[in-house]
Design a protein around this motif. Structure first.
Motif, PDB file in Angstrom:
ATOM      1  N   GLY A 288       0.874  -1.259   0.095  1.00 12.96           N
ATOM      2  CA  GLY A 288       0.179  -0.029  -0.001  1.00 12.96           C
ATOM      3  C   GLY A 288       0.907   1.148  -0.095  1.00 12.96           C
ATOM      4  N   GLU A 289       0.468   2.307  -0.930  1.00 11.90           N
ATOM      5  CA  GLU A 289       1.246   3.671  -0.906  1.00 11.90           C
ATOM      6  C   GLU A 289       1.172   4.166   0.153  1.00 11.90           C
ATOM      7  N   ASP A 290      -0.064   3.994   0.660  1.00  8.66           N
ATOM      8  CA  ASP A 290      -0.567   5.010   2.105  1.00  8.66           C
ATOM      9  C   ASP A 290      -1.678   4.058   2.451  1.00  8.66           C
ATOM     10  N   HIS A 293      -4.812   3.680  -0.036  1.00  8.70           N
ATOM     11  CA  HIS A 293      -4.300   2.378  -1.044  1.00  8.70           C
ATOM     12  C   HIS A 293      -4.357   1.213  -0.562  1.00  8.70           C
ATOM     13  N   GLY A 294      -3.870   1.105   0.505  1.00 12.05           N
ATOM     14  CA  GLY A 294      -3.708  -0.151   1.109  1.00 12.05           C
ATOM     15  C   GLY A 294      -4.994  -0.735   1.561  1.00 12.05           C
ATOM     16  N   LEU A 311      -8.108  -6.150   9.335  1.00  4.75           N
ATOM     17  CA  LEU A 311      -6.812  -6.769   9.552  1.00  4.75           C
ATOM     18  C   LEU A 311      -5.620  -5.737   8.712  1.00  4.75           C
ATOM     19  N   THR A 312      -5.986  -5.359   7.795  1.00  3.75           N
ATOM     20  CA  THR A 312      -5.124  -4.306   7.156  1.00  3.75           C
ATOM     21  C   THR A 312      -4.979  -3.139   7.743  1.00  3.75           C
ATOM     22  N   GLY A 313      -6.284  -2.439   8.180  1.00  2.00           N
ATOM     23  CA  GLY A 313      -6.377  -0.875   8.739  1.00  2.00           C
ATOM     24  C   GLY A 313      -5.794  -1.350  10.189  1.00  2.00           C
ATOM     25  N   ALA A 314      -5.710  -2.111  10.797  1.00  2.00           N
ATOM     26  CA  ALA A 314      -5.377  -2.143  12.296  1.00  2.00           C
ATOM     27  C   ALA A 314      -3.797  -2.360  12.244  1.00  2.00           C
TER      28      ALA A 314
END
Length: 373
Positions: A288-290, A293-294, A311-314
């Motif tokens: 993820g670029e940021d 994006h991620g 999961l990705t956000g945490a």
């Protein structure tokens, strides 16, 4: 603050830690809310509904924009259980898995449509938050595993066939125990996962994810944190699917431009199995670029997008802190004030500890918010 806590945590360190705790909880909730809009829809259907780039913004689900699912609900009760475990430590009776099990039972009670008159007064402030009393598609194993007061354990886990991500998705807060060593973080996450999910893939994925979050919350990059997680799993029976998934996620970074097809190649179950959801989250955090994006990568695929988004956000929130999260998405997030309040309480408990609930230094109301019982 106690003298001991002051010596360990300087002001700048406390502020950085609080930002990472806030980032982890808010980031997980934002990813959950984004993914809930398209959970388990084929990518083609997502593109038909939202355009060639897929889902790029929050859309209404569960009656509003920014609504979260059981993934966020359970993560909040993980935090509540960890705080109350620390509070109970003053009594000399300290067994965190028991306190976490009690916390998850409090969550299970919210799923039974109990009315205000039926809720125990000693359940603490989190269990009194009305917005949590909405059933948001919980994993079946979470409900059946918590259907009675008998906790699952590594020796006798609940639901030994359950390998979905229902335990994994509530495990980020274990990684915020930055004063613990990684093997202890892993062990606690594993033990608490077995309270509902008894398949090795499910509970070892939870342990691995907690170690990854732990690493980035301590300042490591994601790839280094993943290597630490693989090392923690190496001696545990049945670790191969989980370590293999982590290794695939890291290798995929070097295989070309991120895409739904690339994400689909990370597993055989469209993210439904815990190890596949873990691989997708790690991959999206790596490429993820940021944060925005991620998260968009994490939810535009054929599978449980609320799980992979959470999961990705945490993970990204723990890595970058709250200021890296998209402000517009935060503004619409369900339960934002509760998330912030709980995050700050957790950060205070972990940095100030006994000063909040010691016999002569107790903060007003702290034991009412987090009872020892």
């Amino acid at each position: 603050m106690s003298t001991t806590a002051a010596a360990v945590w300087g002001r700048a360190e406390q502020q950085d830690y609080r930002a990472r705790v806030r980032g982890c909880l808010l980031g997980g909730a934002v990813g959950d809310a984004l993914g809930a809009c398209v959970a388990r829809l084929p990518v083609e259907a997502v593109r038909d509904a939202h355009g060639a780039d897929g889902l790029t913004d929050l859309v209404p689900v569960h009656g509003r924009r920014g609504a979260v699912t059981y993934a966020t609900q359970l993560s909040l009760f993980t935090v509540d259980g960890l705080i109350r475990a620390q509070v109970r430590r003053d009594t000399g009776v300290w067994h965190p898995p028991t306190d976490l099990h009690r916390a998850y039972l409090r969550w299970a009670a919210t799923q039974r449509d109990w009315g205000p008159d039926e809720r125990r007064e000693d359940n603490g402030w989190l269990a009194s938050q009305e917005w949590l009393y909405s059933r948001r598609d919980p994993a079946r194993a979470c409900l059946t595993g918590l259907a009675d007061d008998v906790p699952g354990t590594p020796a006798a886990p609940k639901n030994p066939g359950a390998r979905d991500a229902g335990a994994l998705v509530r495990s980020a807060p274990f990684g915020l125990l930055v004063g613990w060593e990684p093997h202890l973080v892993c062990q606690l996450a594993v033990e608490c996962a077995t309270q509902t999910h008894g398949h090795p893939v499910a509970y070892l994925a939870a342990g691995a994810y907690a170690v990854v979050v732990h690493g980035v919350a301590r300042g490591q990059d994601v790839e280094s944190a993943v290597r630490a997680a693989v090392a923690q799993l190496a001696a545990r029976p049945g670790h191969e699917p989980v370590t293999g998934a982590l290794e695939r996620a890291v290798a995929a970074v070097r295989q070309g431009v991120p895409s739904p097809d690339r994400i689909a190649s990370l597993g055989d179950t469209d993210g439904e199995s815990a190890e596949d959801a873990l691989a997708i989250a790690v991959y999206c955090a790596l490429v993820g670029e940021d944060v925005r994006h991620g998260l968009r990568l994490a939810v535009n695929h054929d599978g449980p997008s609320e799980v992979t988004g959470a999961l990705t956000g945490a993970l990204l929130g723990a890595l970058h802190g709250e200021t890296a999260l998209p402000p517009a998405w935060l503004a619409e997030l369900e339960g934002r004030s509760t998330l912030l309040e709980l995050a700050d309480d957790f950060a205070m408990e972990m940095t100030q500890g006994p000063a909040l609930h010691g016999p002569s230094t107790a903060a007003p109301g702290w034991l009412a918010r987090y009872p020892r019982g």
